[in-house]
Design a protein around this motif. Structure first.
Motif, short mmCIF file in Angstrom:
data_model
loop_
_atom_site.label_atom_id
_atom_site.label_comp_id
_atom_site.label_asym_id
_atom_site.label_seq_id
_atom_site.Cartn_x
_atom_site.Cartn_y
_atom_site.Cartn_z
N SER A 44 0.83 -1.21 0.00
CA SER A 44 0.00 0.00 0.00
C SER A 44 0.86 1.26 0.00
CB SER A 44 -0.92 0.00 1.22
OG SER A 44 -1.79 -1.11 1.21
N SER A 45 1.97 1.22 0.72
CA SER A 45 2.88 2.38 0.76
C SER A 45 3.48 2.65 -0.61
CB SER A 45 3.98 2.15 1.79
OG SER A 45 3.45 2.01 3.09
N LEU A 46 3.87 1.59 -1.31
CA LEU A 46 4.47 1.74 -2.63
C LEU A 46 3.45 2.27 -3.64
CD1 LEU A 46 6.67 -1.49 -2.78
CD2 LEU A 46 7.46 0.87 -2.51
N ILE A 47 2.21 1.75 -3.57
CA ILE A 47 1.17 2.23 -4.48
C ILE A 47 0.86 3.70 -4.19
CG2 ILE A 47 -1.24 1.98 -5.17
CD1 ILE A 47 -0.97 -1.03 -4.58
N THR A 48 0.82 4.06 -2.91
CA THR A 48 0.57 5.46 -2.53
C THR A 48 1.66 6.37 -3.09
OG1 THR A 48 -0.57 4.78 -0.49
CG2 THR A 48 0.32 7.03 -0.56
N LEU A 49 2.90 5.97 -2.94
CA LEU A 49 4.02 6.75 -3.48
C LEU A 49 3.90 6.92 -4.99
CD1 LEU A 49 6.78 8.14 -3.27
CD2 LEU A 49 7.83 5.87 -3.32
N ARG A 50 3.54 5.84 -5.67
CA ARG A 50 3.42 5.89 -7.13
C ARG A 50 2.32 6.87 -7.55
NH1 ARG A 50 2.07 0.31 -9.82
NH2 ARG A 50 -0.01 0.87 -9.06
N ILE A 51 1.17 6.84 -6.84
CA ILE A 51 0.06 7.74 -7.17
C ILE A 51 0.47 9.20 -6.97
CG2 ILE A 51 -2.24 8.49 -6.43
CD1 ILE A 51 -2.79 5.52 -5.72
N ILE A 52 1.10 9.49 -5.83
CA ILE A 52 1.49 10.87 -5.53
C ILE A 52 2.56 11.35 -6.50
CG2 ILE A 52 2.63 12.33 -3.81
CD1 ILE A 52 1.10 10.71 -1.68
N ASN A 53 3.50 10.49 -6.82
CA ASN A 53 4.57 10.86 -7.75
C ASN A 53 4.02 11.13 -9.15
OD1 ASN A 53 7.51 11.18 -8.18
ND2 ASN A 53 7.22 9.45 -9.57
N ARG A 54 2.99 10.39 -9.53
CA ARG A 54 2.42 10.56 -10.87
C ARG A 54 1.51 11.79 -10.95
NH1 ARG A 54 -2.45 8.58 -12.54
NH2 ARG A 54 -2.52 7.12 -10.77
N ILE A 55 0.69 12.02 -9.93
CA ILE A 55 -0.30 13.10 -9.99
C ILE A 55 0.26 14.43 -9.48
CG2 ILE A 55 -2.57 13.84 -9.13
CD1 ILE A 55 -3.38 10.90 -9.11
N ARG A 56 1.14 14.37 -8.49
CA ARG A 56 1.70 15.57 -7.87
C ARG A 56 0.58 16.52 -7.40
NH1 ARG A 56 7.64 15.72 -8.03
NH2 ARG A 56 8.10 13.76 -9.11
N PRO A 57 -0.27 16.06 -6.48
CA PRO A 57 -1.40 16.89 -6.05
C PRO A 57 -0.94 18.10 -5.25
CG PRO A 57 -1.19 14.99 -4.62
CD PRO A 57 -0.19 14.79 -5.72
N CYS A 58 -1.73 19.15 -5.31
CA CYS A 58 -1.48 20.28 -4.40
C CYS A 58 -2.16 20.04 -3.06
CB CYS A 58 -1.93 21.59 -5.03
SG CYS A 58 -3.71 21.80 -5.16
N VAL A 59 -3.21 19.20 -3.07
CA VAL A 59 -3.90 18.82 -1.82
C VAL A 59 -4.10 17.31 -1.82
CG1 VAL A 59 -5.99 19.04 -0.43
CG2 VAL A 59 -5.10 21.03 -1.64
N LEU A 60 -3.66 16.69 -0.74
CA LEU A 60 -3.91 15.26 -0.53
C LEU A 60 -4.82 15.11 0.68
CD1 LEU A 60 -3.38 12.21 -0.96
CD2 LEU A 60 -1.43 12.44 0.61
N ILE A 61 -5.91 14.39 0.50
CA ILE A 61 -6.81 14.07 1.61
C ILE A 61 -6.66 12.58 1.90
CG2 ILE A 61 -9.15 14.19 2.53
CD1 ILE A 61 -9.84 16.23 0.42
N THR A 62 -6.52 12.22 3.17
CA THR A 62 -6.39 10.83 3.58
C THR A 62 -7.43 10.51 4.64
OG1 THR A 62 -4.75 11.41 5.26
CG2 THR A 62 -3.91 10.72 3.10
N GLN A 63 -7.66 9.23 4.79
CA GLN A 63 -8.57 8.73 5.83
C GLN A 63 -7.74 8.09 6.94
OE1 GLN A 63 -11.85 6.07 4.58
NE2 GLN A 63 -11.20 4.72 6.22
N ASN A 64 -8.03 8.45 8.17
CA ASN A 64 -7.34 7.87 9.32
C ASN A 64 -8.35 7.23 10.26
OD1 ASN A 64 -5.20 7.22 11.03
ND2 ASN A 64 -5.39 9.10 12.20
N PRO A 65 -8.20 5.90 10.54
CA PRO A 65 -7.19 4.94 10.10
C PRO A 65 -7.22 4.77 8.57
CG PRO A 65 -8.49 4.08 11.93
CD PRO A 65 -9.20 5.28 11.42
#
Length: 329
Positions: A44-65
């Motif tokens: 999941s960490s690797l997929i997350t990194l790939r998404i962020i690296n590809r899209i380069r968002p100005c805002v990231l929203i996450t769900q916790n947990p």
């Protein structure tokens, strides 16, 4: 908000997340990996990194947990310079299932490093404020179920108990209360009952059906076809999902007697202290007041939809401010 480069990443499936993304009109990246915990976190960490690296968002929203997703987001924020918004569920603010010191520290770290924390009620907001975080309230949007089908149920009064067999759910009291109740009742208990193996004999109760884990559409159809819904918690500030689903489908509700639940579900609901005795009393009241509760829950839906739009507009304004701030950096 689609012109804003903003995405939502979640490592769990949750209806709240889906509904907010739908309203914000932003892409949701659900990363749900069915593997052992360590492997799931790594993948999941690797997929997350790939998404962020590809899209380069100005805002990231996450769900916790997930805690690990949000710690990872805090780290990635340093390198990718996005604004971080965390939608904090109860477990993300006050760990209940994970009480070790690490999780409590992780919660405070995430709250402080997020540019904005979204919570469901004012008590959770006060906790984040006290931890030097920035928080705003937005209770769950009343879900929309465009597809719902009537399914055949026993020719009695059918109640669905929304259950996941979590430690905060007094499921044994609910089952015992209904088992000793009237013959004209059938209780349908959702969730994977194997989690309660050794505590519940699923063959013991003649008027209780244990559904096991259900596909989402089957679950919605069951809720739509029943007469009333029960969803309980021993957590003081938890707004249970089954209560929102009851409002969405116009089903009278029995839920726990907490300030948070009473304040939001103030019509069409009955409240119990989670004991067998008061659950039984609530069921008896439900049968007596059923028509009135049905009318009230439908009124509540309209009122909560209006209230949600007001809260949402404030959240949207805060997100817009973060985007404007980001563009000036």
């Amino acid at each position: 908000m689609q012109e804003i480069k903003m995405i939502w990443i979640s490592w769990e499936h949750h209806r709240r997340t889906i509904e907010i993304c739908r309203k914000l009109d932003i892409p949701l990246h659900e990363i749900v990996i069915d593997r052992s915990r360590i492997i799931r976190i790594v993948i999941s960490s690797l997929i997350t990194l790939r998404i962020i690296n590809r899209i380069r968002p100005c805002v990231l929203i996450t769900q916790n947990p997930s805690y690990f997703l949000n710690i990872w987001a805090v780290v990635l924020k340093i390198f990718y310079k996005f604004e971080l918004i965390v939608d904090q569920h109860n477990e993300g603010v006050i760990p209940y299932n994970y009480t070790q010191y690490f999780y409590k520290r992780a919660c405070r770290l995430i709250q402080r490093h997020a540019d904005l924390n979204i919570v469901t009620n004012k008590f959770l907001k006060s906790i984040i404020d006290n931890n030097d975080g920035k928080a705003i309230t937005l209770f769950d949007r009343i879900p929309e179920f465009p597809v719902k089908n009537k399914i055949p149920l026993p020719d009695v009064f059918n109640i669905v108990f929304v259950c996941t067999y979590s430690p905060d759910e007094p499921y044994e009291n609910v089952i015992e209360a209904v088992a000793k109740s009237r013959d004209n009742l059938r209780l349908h208990v959702t969730g994977n009952y194997k989690k309660a193996r050794g505590r519940i004999d699923t063959n013991k109760y003649v008027n209780v059906t244990f559904t096991g884990f259900m596909a989402e559409q089957d679950y919605i159809d069951l809720l739509y076809s029943c007469d009333a819904i029960i969803d309980l918690t021993t957590r003081d500030n938890c707004l249970v999902c089954g209560a929102y689903e009851a409002v969405a489908l116009g089903k009278p509700l029995i839920t726990s007697d907490t300030i948070a639940l009473r304040e939001l579900f103030y019509k069409g609901a009955l409240f119990t202290d989670n004991s067998k005795e008061t659950i039984t009393e609530c069921i008896n009241d439900l049968l007596i007041k059923y028509e009135l509760l049905c009318r009230d829950i439908k009124m509540l839906k309209r009122e909560l939809n209006d209230m949600w739009e007001i809260q949402y507009s404030k959240v949207a304004d805060r997100i817009k401010e973060l985007c404007e701030s980001h563009s000036k950096k």
